[in-house]
Design a protein around this motif. Structure first.
Motif, PDB file in Angstrom:
ATOM      1  N   ASN A 133       0.521  -1.221  -0.218  1.00 19.67           N
ATOM      2  CA  ASN A 133       0.289   0.149  -0.285  1.00 19.67           C
ATOM      3  C   ASN A 133       0.891   1.469  -0.066  1.00 19.67           C
ATOM      4  N   ASP A 134       2.529   1.644  -0.773  1.00 17.15           N
ATOM      5  CA  ASP A 134       2.941   2.377  -1.251  1.00 17.15           C
ATOM      6  C   ASP A 134       2.724   2.713  -1.774  1.00 17.15           C
ATOM      7  N   PHE A 135       2.057   2.291  -3.427  1.00 19.79           N
ATOM      8  CA  PHE A 135       1.846   2.217  -4.620  1.00 19.79           C
ATOM      9  C   PHE A 135       1.784   4.175  -4.825  1.00 19.79           C
ATOM     10  N   THR A 136       1.835   4.316  -5.511  1.00 13.52           N
ATOM     11  CA  THR A 136       1.341   5.950  -5.909  1.00 13.52           C
ATOM     12  C   THR A 136       0.356   5.444  -7.579  1.00 13.52           C
ATOM     13  N   CYS A 137      -0.661   6.283  -7.175  1.00 11.54           N
ATOM     14  CA  CYS A 137      -1.037   6.657  -7.552  1.00 11.54           C
ATOM     15  C   CYS A 137      -1.055   8.348  -8.630  1.00 11.54           C
ATOM     16  N   GLN A 138      -0.687   8.653  -9.751  1.00 11.29           N
ATOM     17  CA  GLN A 138      -0.089   9.953 -10.655  1.00 11.29           C
ATOM     18  C   GLN A 138      -1.178  10.824 -12.146  1.00 11.29           C
ATOM     19  N   THR A 151      -7.522  10.931  -7.574  1.00  8.54           N
ATOM     20  CA  THR A 151      -8.791  12.553  -7.492  1.00  8.54           C
ATOM     21  C   THR A 151      -8.264  13.237  -9.224  1.00  8.54           C
ATOM     22  N   CYS A 152      -8.208  12.865  -9.756  1.00 12.54           N
ATOM     23  CA  CYS A 152      -7.640  13.745 -11.089  1.00 12.54           C
ATOM     24  C   CYS A 152      -8.525  15.284 -11.356  1.00 12.54           C
ATOM     25  N   CYS A 211     -18.125  34.454 -16.058  1.00 14.13           N
ATOM     26  CA  CYS A 211     -17.279  33.868 -16.544  1.00 14.13           C
ATOM     27  C   CYS A 211     -17.531  32.193 -16.378  1.00 14.13           C
ATOM     28  N   THR A 212     -17.124  31.574 -17.812  1.00  9.73           N
ATOM     29  CA  THR A 212     -16.341  29.893 -17.558  1.00  9.73           C
ATOM     30  C   THR A 212     -15.395  29.421 -17.467  1.00  9.73           C
ATOM     31  N   ASP A 213     -15.034  28.476 -17.014  1.00 12.15           N
ATOM     32  CA  ASP A 213     -13.889  27.486 -16.284  1.00 12.15           C
ATOM     33  C   ASP A 213     -14.587  26.176 -16.521  1.00 12.15           C
ATOM     34  N   PRO A 214     -13.894  26.364 -18.250  1.00 12.66           N
ATOM     35  CA  PRO A 214     -14.594  23.775 -18.580  1.00 12.66           C
ATOM     36  C   PRO A 214     -13.516  23.045 -18.350  1.00 12.66           C
ATOM     37  N   ASP A 215     -12.281  23.595 -17.647  1.00 10.48           N
ATOM     38  CA  ASP A 215     -11.828  22.665 -17.826  1.00 10.48           C
ATOM     39  C   ASP A 215     -11.058  22.713 -15.428  1.00 10.48           C
ATOM     40  N   LYS A 216     -11.935  21.981 -14.994  1.00  9.49           N
ATOM     41  CA  LYS A 216     -11.900  22.730 -13.627  1.00  9.49           C
ATOM     42  C   LYS A 216     -10.643  21.928 -12.941  1.00  9.49           C
ATOM     43  N   ALA A 217     -10.183  20.665 -13.504  1.00 10.39           N
ATOM     44  CA  ALA A 217      -8.539  20.233 -13.387  1.00 10.39           C
ATOM     45  C   ALA A 217      -7.643  21.105 -12.500  1.00 10.39           C
ATOM     46  N   ALA A 231      -1.762  15.555 -10.029  1.00 11.74           N
ATOM     47  CA  ALA A 231      -2.088  15.538  -8.985  1.00 11.74           C
ATOM     48  C   ALA A 231      -1.881  13.595  -9.149  1.00 11.74           C
ATOM     49  N   MET A 232      -1.974  13.206  -7.277  1.00 11.85           N
ATOM     50  CA  MET A 232      -0.917  12.328  -6.861  1.00 11.85           C
ATOM     51  C   MET A 232      -1.949  11.362  -5.999  1.00 11.85           C
TER      52      MET A 232
END
Length: 261
Positions: free
Chosen positions: A171-176, A189-190, A229-235, A181-182
């Protein structure tokens, strides 16, 4: 045989079968320890201590329990660790780890703490990446556990990395995510739903303009009138992509700043 001392010496029996004066040198000596060992006209060789020739290796103890010439090869060689061999020098130590290939395999270290030849199957295999994982008399079944090899352990489009593949570091693996975001030990949660550039203060579309984001659950921010104002991609890594559009003419727009309405 009546001569003193006896012509046969000690521990032997002298026999003169023909005592005629012209029958000299026909006496016979027989070993008391083994009467089958005899010699005529002189003492027999009854005893032979094989240890006098130092047949054992250095550091070993030699013992010849029966020293007659008919019991050759019965001497023993004893090691300090208790290993004994009969009729030959003993093999006191056997390093099981010296075998080729190694009995532990790759990625593991072999240790044989007791190399006595009578202490076999006591070697120990230890994982190089985690010295607490070990096994006696055989290789450890799994020193490497790559958690990223599990299908779907990270979300779709995410990169998995397992820096420490020891079984004790699960359980020390990382998802990126592609946006940077990691998360550790679980999918990242991207998309950050409330990362809304339109909610910035001061308002990115300028004063006296209406800044709203229809895709944000945080509601709208009243900045005035005339622009939306519109923010289409909130990543979280998708900054400076918000758009200001004139309310009087929605075709008049500008990215990353207020439009000239």
């Amino acid at each position: 045989c009546a001569a003193m001392p006896s012509p046969c010496g000690m521990d032997q029996t002298c026999t003169d079968p023909d005592k005629a004066s012209n029958k000299l040198h026909d006496f016979e000596c027989a070993c008391n320890s083994d009467m089958s060992i005899k010699k005529t006209d002189g003492p027999a060789t009854c005893d032979k201590d094989e240890c006098t020739s130092n047949p054992c290796a250095m550091g070993q103890t030699c013992n010849d329990p029966v020293k007659t010439v008919k019991s050759l090869g019965d001497f023993t060689c004893s090691c300090a660790n208790g290993v004994i061999a009969t009729g030959a020098s003993a093999t006191c130590e056997t390093d099981e780890c010296a075998a080729m290939p190694s009995p532990c395999g790759s990625g593991q270290t072999c240790t044989d703490k007791n190399k006595a030849a009578n202490m076999l199957h006591d070697f120990e295999c230890v994982c190089d990446n985690d010295m607490t994982i070990k096994k006696v008399d055989g290789p450890v079944s799994a020193c490497v556990v790559d958690e990223c090899a599990v299908a779907g352990i990270c979300g779709t489009g995410q990169t998995c990395q397992d820096a420490n593949t020891a079984p004790s570091s699960l359980n020390d693996f990382t998802c990126q995510c592609m946006n940077g975001a990691m998360a550790v030990g679980k999918p990242a949660t991207c998309e950050m739903g409330n990362t809304d550039e339109c909610a910035a203060m001061p308002p990115p579309c300028g004063a006296d303009q209406d800044c709203t984001d229809p895709n944000t659950t945080g509601g709208s921010l009243n900045c005035g009138m005339d622009q939306t104002c519109t923010d289409p991609d909130k990543a979280s890594n998708k900054l400076h992509d918000f758009e200001c559009a004139c309310n009087s003419d929605m075709s008049i727009k500008k990215t990353d700043g207020p439009a000239t309405c």
